[in-house]
Scaffold this motif. Structure first.
Motif, short mmCIF file in Angstrom:
data_model
loop_
_atom_site.label_atom_id
_atom_site.label_comp_id
_atom_site.label_asym_id
_atom_site.label_seq_id
_atom_site.Cartn_x
_atom_site.Cartn_y
_atom_site.Cartn_z
N PHE A 286 0.48 -0.99 -0.08
CA PHE A 286 0.23 -0.46 0.19
C PHE A 286 1.22 1.25 0.08
N TYR A 287 0.76 2.22 -0.28
CA TYR A 287 1.51 3.28 -1.09
C TYR A 287 0.69 4.38 -1.39
N ALA A 288 1.24 5.71 -0.91
CA ALA A 288 0.53 7.29 -1.13
C ALA A 288 0.87 7.63 -2.55
N LYS A 289 0.50 8.48 -3.37
CA LYS A 289 1.00 8.98 -4.46
C LYS A 289 0.10 9.95 -4.96
N ASN A 290 0.61 11.27 -5.05
CA ASN A 290 -0.25 12.31 -4.83
C ASN A 290 -1.56 13.18 -4.49
N PRO B 72 0.04 -8.72 -5.61
CA PRO B 72 0.71 -8.71 -4.73
C PRO B 72 2.01 -7.77 -5.43
N ALA B 73 2.82 -7.33 -4.33
CA ALA B 73 4.09 -6.67 -4.10
C ALA B 73 4.79 -6.80 -5.85
N GLY B 74 4.67 -5.61 -6.54
CA GLY B 74 5.50 -5.19 -7.78
C GLY B 74 4.85 -5.38 -9.11
N SER B 75 3.03 -5.50 -8.45
CA SER B 75 2.27 -5.57 -9.69
C SER B 75 1.56 -3.64 -9.86
N PRO B 76 0.88 -3.66 -10.75
CA PRO B 76 0.38 -2.55 -11.44
C PRO B 76 -0.35 -2.16 -9.54
N GLY B 77 -0.24 -1.07 -9.45
CA GLY B 77 -0.59 0.07 -8.43
C GLY B 77 -2.27 -0.19 -8.94
N ARG B 78 -3.43 -0.49 -7.73
CA ARG B 78 -4.96 0.14 -7.79
C ARG B 78 -5.39 0.89 -7.51
N LYS B 79 -5.89 1.97 -7.50
CA LYS B 79 -6.38 3.39 -6.62
C LYS B 79 -7.56 2.75 -6.00
N LEU B 80 -7.62 3.29 -4.20
CA LEU B 80 -8.39 2.53 -3.57
C LEU B 80 -8.64 4.07 -3.16
N THR B 81 -8.43 5.46 -3.34
CA THR B 81 -8.58 6.22 -3.04
C THR B 81 -9.51 7.65 -4.09
N ASP B 82 -9.72 8.87 -3.84
CA ASP B 82 -9.54 9.33 -4.76
C ASP B 82 -9.24 10.64 -3.89
N GLY B 83 -8.52 11.12 -3.06
CA GLY B 83 -8.15 11.98 -2.36
C GLY B 83 -9.14 12.98 -2.30
N ASP C 213 -12.56 -0.48 3.32
CA ASP C 213 -12.32 -1.64 2.44
C ASP C 213 -12.15 -2.10 1.65
N VAL C 214 -10.59 -3.03 1.64
CA VAL C 214 -10.38 -3.19 0.62
C VAL C 214 -11.14 -3.65 -0.72
N ALA C 215 -11.70 -5.10 -0.22
CA ALA C 215 -12.22 -5.84 -0.97
C ALA C 215 -13.74 -4.71 -1.83
N SER C 216 -13.78 -4.29 -1.04
CA SER C 216 -15.40 -3.69 -1.19
C SER C 216 -14.54 -2.32 -1.99
N GLY C 217 -14.18 -1.63 -1.46
CA GLY C 217 -12.80 0.12 -1.13
C GLY C 217 -13.88 0.72 -1.38
N LYS C 218 -15.45 0.35 -0.20
CA LYS C 218 -15.82 1.79 0.41
C LYS C 218 -14.94 2.28 1.52
N SER C 219 -14.92 3.04 1.83
CA SER C 219 -14.11 3.84 3.34
C SER C 219 -15.33 4.32 3.60
#
Length: 279
Positions: free
Chosen positions: A38-42, A50-61, A95-101
């Motif tokens: 998990f990481y934050a960018k901009n 898994p780590a090393g695969s393309p990132g999937r956006k979880l939040t909209d900032g 919630d990582v699976a549903s994307g609901k925060s």
């Protein structure tokens, strides 16, 4: 630049070696067995799973930072900033699976420790059982007031006495205690403390130059101590002046596990029985 190092300590452990066949030959781990990153960018939080695969956006900032995954990886605590000019923000859980925060803790609803407090939240850490999230309230340069919130309801549990802690604090493996270093913004000595969640706190090493604390497998407290320049007068209050990685179990005095350089930081007890730190 800090580098990560490891210190082997005499802790008896039994390890299960993953990724081996019955003949003992290593196998390539399946993708689903690799950890997620998990990481934050901009101002947006992503997961690489898994780590090393393309990132999937979880939040909209637009200002989401400090992702902290729960121990089972199913939830993510993070800081949602509402004011870019202020440090910290609101504590949210996704919630990582549903994307609901949802917002777990609204800092505006917290009771100020002092009249002039800037009510912001920073530096979340999950308890090992995933039932509580610790955080720093009213953050300033040097730390914030340590509190915890229930992961399901967001109910905040504040200690009976304010604990102004630095950012490098750590839960015990049973989730009952938190090791923390008293925060500071000047060149003064500090204490290493243990907080019993729902109870009181007490120092376990006083007048140190510690920057980070963690629990070892045997329940002792590890801390990273920076070397104190001899030019500093006794008025600064330092008693433990030698840089190193130390272990302490009250009422005994701190014992050096490793010395030999000026600065140690970010101590962590690893499951292998080693101690990790940065310098």
């Amino acid at each position: 630049m800090r580098s990560l190092r490891f210190l082997a300590v005499p802790v008896l452990v039994v390890l299960a070696i993953a990724g081996c066949t019955a003949t003992g030959k290593p196998t390539k781990p399946a993708a689903e067995q690799l950890p997620a990153l998990f990481y934050a960018k901009n101002g947006v939080i992503y997961v690489s799973d898994p780590a090393g695969s393309p990132g999937r956006k979880l939040t909209d900032g637009p200002m989401d930072t400090q992702p902290a995954p729960s121990p089972d990886g199913k939830r993510l605590a993070y800081i949602h900033q509402t004011d870019q000019a202020q440090p910290g923000g609101e504590l949210w859980v996704l919630d990582v699976a549903s994307g609901k925060s949802r917002r777990l803790v609204d800092p505006a609803a917290l009771t100020p420790t002092f009249q002039a407090d800037d009510l912001q939240i920073d530096t979340p850490h999950w308890s090992p059982a995933g039932d509580r999230v610790a955080f720093l309230k009213s953050t300033h340069g040097g730390g914030g007031f340590l509190q915890t919130a229930a992961a399901d309801t967001g109910a905040v549990l504040a200690p009976p006495q304010p604990m102004f802690a630095g950012q490098d604090y750590s839960w015990s493996s049973d989730g009952r205690r938190i090791a923390w270093v008293r925060g500071r913004s000047d060149v003064r000595s500090t204490d290493v403390n243990v907080y019993t969640v729902g109870g009181s706190w007490e120092p376990v090493a006083e007048d140190t130059n510690a920057f980070s604390a963690a629990f070892a497998a045997d329940g002792s407290v590890l801390f990273a101590n920076g070397d104190v320049d001899e030019s500093l007068s006794p008025d600064a209050g330092f008693v433990l002046r030698q840089g190193g990685i130390y272990s302490v179990t009250p009422p005994a005095q701190p014992k050096a596990l490793l010395t030999g350089q000026e600065f140690y930081n970010d101590v962590a007890a690893l499951s292998s029985g080693a101690v990790g730190f940065t310098d």
